[in-house]
Structures are given as structure tokens and as C-alpha cells.
Design a protein around this motif. Structure first.
Motif, mmCIF file in Angstrom:
data_model
loop_
_atom_site.group_PDB
_atom_site.id
_atom_site.type_symbol
_atom_site.label_atom_id
_atom_site.label_comp_id
_atom_site.label_asym_id
_atom_site.label_seq_id
_atom_site.Cartn_x
_atom_site.Cartn_y
_atom_site.Cartn_z
ATOM 1 N N MET A 1 -6.437 29.488 -57.668
ATOM 2 C CA MET A 1 -6.773 28.145 -57.227
ATOM 3 C C MET A 1 -7.664 28.279 -55.990
ATOM 4 O O MET A 1 -7.342 28.969 -55.043
ATOM 5 C CB MET A 1 -5.468 27.401 -56.888
ATOM 6 N N ASN A 2 -8.769 27.606 -56.015
ATOM 7 C CA ASN A 2 -9.689 27.710 -54.882
ATOM 8 C C ASN A 2 -9.290 26.713 -53.789
ATOM 9 O O ASN A 2 -8.319 25.983 -53.899
ATOM 10 C CB ASN A 2 -11.137 27.511 -55.345
ATOM 11 N N VAL A 3 -10.082 26.674 -52.746
ATOM 12 C CA VAL A 3 -9.746 25.877 -51.572
ATOM 13 C C VAL A 3 -9.999 24.387 -51.796
ATOM 14 O O VAL A 3 -9.468 23.542 -51.090
ATOM 15 C CB VAL A 3 -10.513 26.403 -50.342
ATOM 16 N N TYR A 4 -10.769 24.044 -52.797
ATOM 17 C CA TYR A 4 -11.134 22.645 -53.000
ATOM 18 C C TYR A 4 -9.990 21.798 -53.557
ATOM 19 O O TYR A 4 -9.874 20.625 -53.226
ATOM 20 C CB TYR A 4 -12.344 22.550 -53.931
ATOM 21 N N VAL A 5 -9.165 22.359 -54.397
ATOM 22 C CA VAL A 5 -8.077 21.581 -55.011
ATOM 23 C C VAL A 5 -7.044 21.141 -53.964
ATOM 24 O O VAL A 5 -6.720 19.953 -53.883
ATOM 25 C CB VAL A 5 -7.427 22.377 -56.166
ATOM 26 N N PRO A 6 -6.519 22.047 -53.137
ATOM 27 C CA PRO A 6 -5.562 21.580 -52.125
ATOM 28 C C PRO A 6 -6.182 20.618 -51.113
ATOM 29 O O PRO A 6 -5.529 19.650 -50.683
ATOM 30 C CB PRO A 6 -5.101 22.854 -51.426
ATOM 31 N N SER A 7 -7.436 20.846 -50.764
ATOM 32 C CA SER A 7 -8.068 19.932 -49.810
ATOM 33 C C SER A 7 -8.319 18.572 -50.455
ATOM 34 O O SER A 7 -8.201 17.540 -49.793
ATOM 35 C CB SER A 7 -9.356 20.518 -49.251
ATOM 36 N N ALA A 8 -8.638 18.531 -51.737
ATOM 37 C CA ALA A 8 -8.828 17.256 -52.431
ATOM 38 C C ALA A 8 -7.497 16.514 -52.537
ATOM 39 O O ALA A 8 -7.438 15.290 -52.348
ATOM 40 C CB ALA A 8 -9.421 17.490 -53.811
ATOM 41 N N ILE A 9 -6.436 17.229 -52.822
ATOM 42 C CA ILE A 9 -5.105 16.607 -52.892
ATOM 43 C C ILE A 9 -4.706 16.090 -51.514
ATOM 44 O O ILE A 9 -4.205 14.967 -51.384
ATOM 45 C CB ILE A 9 -4.063 17.615 -53.437
ATOM 46 N N GLY A 10 -4.926 16.867 -50.477
ATOM 47 C CA GLY A 10 -4.609 16.426 -49.111
ATOM 48 C C GLY A 10 -5.429 15.220 -48.698
ATOM 49 O O GLY A 10 -4.919 14.283 -48.076
ATOM 50 N N PHE A 11 -6.709 15.232 -49.044
ATOM 51 C CA PHE A 11 -7.565 14.093 -48.735
ATOM 52 C C PHE A 11 -7.089 12.851 -49.467
ATOM 53 O O PHE A 11 -7.020 11.760 -48.895
ATOM 54 C CB PHE A 11 -9.018 14.408 -49.116
ATOM 55 N N PHE A 12 -6.735 13.012 -50.747
ATOM 56 C CA PHE A 12 -6.263 11.885 -51.547
ATOM 57 C C PHE A 12 -4.988 11.300 -50.948
ATOM 58 O O PHE A 12 -4.891 10.091 -50.733
ATOM 59 C CB PHE A 12 -6.028 12.320 -52.988
ATOM 60 N N PHE A 13 -3.994 12.145 -50.681
ATOM 61 C CA PHE A 13 -2.737 11.646 -50.116
ATOM 62 C C PHE A 13 -2.937 11.054 -48.733
ATOM 63 O O PHE A 13 -2.362 10.019 -48.407
ATOM 64 C CB PHE A 13 -1.679 12.752 -50.071
ATOM 65 N N GLY A 14 -3.725 11.699 -47.916
ATOM 66 C CA GLY A 14 -3.969 11.188 -46.567
ATOM 67 C C GLY A 14 -4.692 9.859 -46.577
ATOM 68 O O GLY A 14 -4.338 8.931 -45.847
ATOM 69 N N PHE A 15 -5.686 9.741 -47.413
ATOM 70 C CA PHE A 15 -6.461 8.502 -47.459
ATOM 71 C C PHE A 15 -5.669 7.376 -48.115
ATOM 72 O O PHE A 15 -5.564 6.277 -47.578
ATOM 73 C CB PHE A 15 -7.765 8.736 -48.216
ATOM 74 N N VAL A 16 -5.078 7.649 -49.264
ATOM 75 C CA VAL A 16 -4.373 6.601 -50.010
ATOM 76 C C VAL A 16 -3.136 6.138 -49.248
ATOM 77 O O VAL A 16 -2.946 4.939 -49.041
ATOM 78 C CB VAL A 16 -4.004 7.097 -51.420
ATOM 79 N N PHE A 17 -2.300 7.056 -48.833
ATOM 80 C CA PHE A 17 -1.085 6.648 -48.141
ATOM 81 C C PHE A 17 -1.377 6.168 -46.726
ATOM 82 O O PHE A 17 -0.739 5.246 -46.238
ATOM 83 C CB PHE A 17 -0.064 7.794 -48.111
ATOM 84 N N GLY A 18 -2.349 6.759 -46.067
ATOM 85 C CA GLY A 18 -2.687 6.328 -44.711
ATOM 86 C C GLY A 18 -3.245 4.922 -44.687
ATOM 87 O O GLY A 18 -2.772 4.052 -43.952
ATOM 88 N N VAL A 19 -4.235 4.662 -45.508
ATOM 89 C CA VAL A 19 -4.843 3.336 -45.557
ATOM 90 C C VAL A 19 -3.867 2.329 -46.161
ATOM 91 O O VAL A 19 -3.740 1.204 -45.692
ATOM 92 C CB VAL A 19 -6.167 3.379 -46.358
ATOM 93 N N GLY A 20 -3.149 2.725 -47.188
ATOM 94 C CA GLY A 20 -2.189 1.826 -47.823
ATOM 95 C C GLY A 20 -1.081 1.408 -46.866
ATOM 96 O O GLY A 20 -0.712 0.230 -46.805
ATOM 97 N N CYS A 21 -0.567 2.343 -46.100
ATOM 98 C CA CYS A 21 0.490 2.011 -45.140
ATOM 99 C C CYS A 21 -0.048 1.128 -44.020
ATOM 100 O O CYS A 21 0.623 0.198 -43.580
ATOM 101 C CB CYS A 21 1.107 3.275 -44.565
ATOM 102 N N ALA A 22 -1.252 1.408 -43.563
ATOM 103 C CA ALA A 22 -1.843 0.582 -42.510
ATOM 104 C C ALA A 22 -2.059 -0.845 -43.000
ATOM 105 O O ALA A 22 -1.772 -1.811 -42.281
ATOM 106 C CB ALA A 22 -3.168 1.187 -42.047
ATOM 107 N N LEU A 23 -2.537 -1.004 -44.219
ATOM 108 C CA LEU A 23 -2.719 -2.345 -44.772
ATOM 109 C C LEU A 23 -1.389 -3.059 -44.960
ATOM 110 O O LEU A 23 -1.288 -4.267 -44.717
ATOM 111 C CB LEU A 23 -3.469 -2.265 -46.101
#
Length: 58
Positions: A1-23
Motif C-alpha cells: 500500500m502506498n502513501v496515497y491511500v492512508p493520506s486519502a482516508i485521513g483527508f476524507f475522515f478529517g474533512f467529512v467529520f470535521g466539517v460535518g461536526c462543525a456544521l
């Protein structure tokens, strides 16, 4: 597994849950204030703060 998959998953969770919780927090604060304002407007003698806000709005 390359470095892009974990970073994409982290970005997805951080953005979705971060923005969703703030809203969700902003929505609950807005709805709580809205309900309190409606409740205050229906009182027989509105609170001083409500009357001051009403004067500023006019």
C-alpha cells in the motif's frame, strides 16, 4: 500500500467529520437561539434584552 491511500482516508475522515461536526454544532446553536427568541417573543412581558434588540432592529 502506498502513501496515497492512508493520506486519502485521513483527508476524507478529517474533512467529512470535521466539517460535518462543525456544521452540526453551528446548527444546534442557531436552533437553540431561534427557539429561545420565539419563546421570549411570546411572553406576556418580553425580557429587557429582547426589547432592546427589537428597538435596534426597527
Amino acid at each position: 500500500m502506498n502513501v496515497y491511500v492512508p493520506s486519502a482516508i485521513g483527508f476524507f475522515f478529517g474533512f467529512v467529520f470535521g466539517v460535518g461536526c462543525a456544521l452540526a454544532v453551528m446548527y444546534s446553536i442557531y436552533m437553540g437561539g431561534y427557539r429561545a427568541a420565539i419563546r421570549d417573543s411570546r411572553l406576556p412581558t418580553p425580557p429587557e434584552r429582547y426589547r432592546n434588540a427589537l428597538k435596534k432592529a426597527e
